[in-house]
Scaffold this motif. Structure first.
Motif, mmCIF file in Angstrom:
data_model
loop_
_atom_site.group_PDB
_atom_site.id
_atom_site.type_symbol
_atom_site.label_atom_id
_atom_site.label_comp_id
_atom_site.label_asym_id
_atom_site.label_seq_id
_atom_site.Cartn_x
_atom_site.Cartn_y
_atom_site.Cartn_z
ATOM 1 N N THR A 285 38.809 44.809 33.272
ATOM 2 C CA THR A 285 39.602 46.186 33.043
ATOM 3 C C THR A 285 37.843 47.007 33.002
ATOM 4 O O THR A 285 37.510 46.866 33.058
ATOM 5 N N ASP A 286 39.099 47.961 34.167
ATOM 6 C CA ASP A 286 38.182 48.505 35.250
ATOM 7 C C ASP A 286 38.162 50.252 34.094
ATOM 8 O O ASP A 286 38.193 50.530 33.100
ATOM 9 N N ASP A 287 37.381 51.367 35.026
ATOM 10 C CA ASP A 287 36.799 52.501 33.749
ATOM 11 C C ASP A 287 37.855 52.819 32.725
ATOM 12 O O ASP A 287 37.818 53.927 32.770
ATOM 13 N N HIS A 288 38.841 52.707 34.451
ATOM 14 C CA HIS A 288 39.992 53.266 34.128
ATOM 15 C C HIS A 288 41.232 53.066 32.946
ATOM 16 O O HIS A 288 42.571 53.516 32.781
ATOM 17 N N GLY A 289 40.591 51.759 32.546
ATOM 18 C CA GLY A 289 41.678 50.774 31.481
ATOM 19 C C GLY A 289 42.855 49.963 32.742
ATOM 20 O O GLY A 289 43.672 49.672 31.534
ATOM 21 N N ARG A 290 42.536 50.187 33.409
ATOM 22 C CA ARG A 290 43.316 49.129 33.959
ATOM 23 C C ARG A 290 42.829 47.368 34.744
ATOM 24 O O ARG A 290 41.903 47.057 34.515
ATOM 25 N N GLU A 291 43.680 46.824 34.893
ATOM 26 C CA GLU A 291 44.229 44.785 34.658
ATOM 27 C C GLU A 291 43.328 44.812 36.100
ATOM 28 O O GLU A 291 43.998 45.314 37.085
ATOM 29 N N GLY A 292 42.693 43.763 36.326
ATOM 30 C CA GLY A 292 42.843 43.356 37.744
ATOM 31 C C GLY A 292 42.430 42.196 37.688
ATOM 32 O O GLY A 292 41.622 41.475 36.462
ATOM 33 N N TYR A 293 42.402 40.697 38.110
ATOM 34 C CA TYR A 293 41.400 39.592 38.206
ATOM 35 C C TYR A 293 40.728 39.202 39.959
ATOM 36 O O TYR A 293 41.074 39.938 40.737
#
Length: 82
Positions: A63-71
């Motif tokens: 989870t990035d600093d903006h609450g978004r999900e990544g892999y």
């Protein structure tokens, strides 16, 4: 409610198959981790889970600093179990 994905331009650099190697072990249950990732804007410490790994690397869902999900596939020494 769906979780927003990290935009392509802000995603972490991910290792390729030639770098992370084989065999790939899929996690039966994701393991809580923290990890260092590299993006276009620099290095970032993130919280997430390991969903797969090899002897050299781990595939993390973060989870990035903006609450978004990544892999991303990252080197094993950049990952710490929580």
């Amino acid at each position: 409610m769906a979780i927003e994905q990290v935009p392509l331009r802000e995603q972490a650099h991910s290792l390729g198959p030639a770098q992370y190697g084989t065999p790939v072990h899929q996690a039966a249950e994701p393991l809580p981790v923290s990890a260092w990732i590299h993006t276009r804007t620099g290095h970032h410490h993130v919280v997430g889970v390991a969903v797969a790994w090899t002897s050299k690397a781990a595939r993390i869902r973060y989870t990035d600093d903006h609450g978004r999900e990544g892999y991303a596939w990252v080197w094993a020494n950049a990952v710490t179990r929580r």
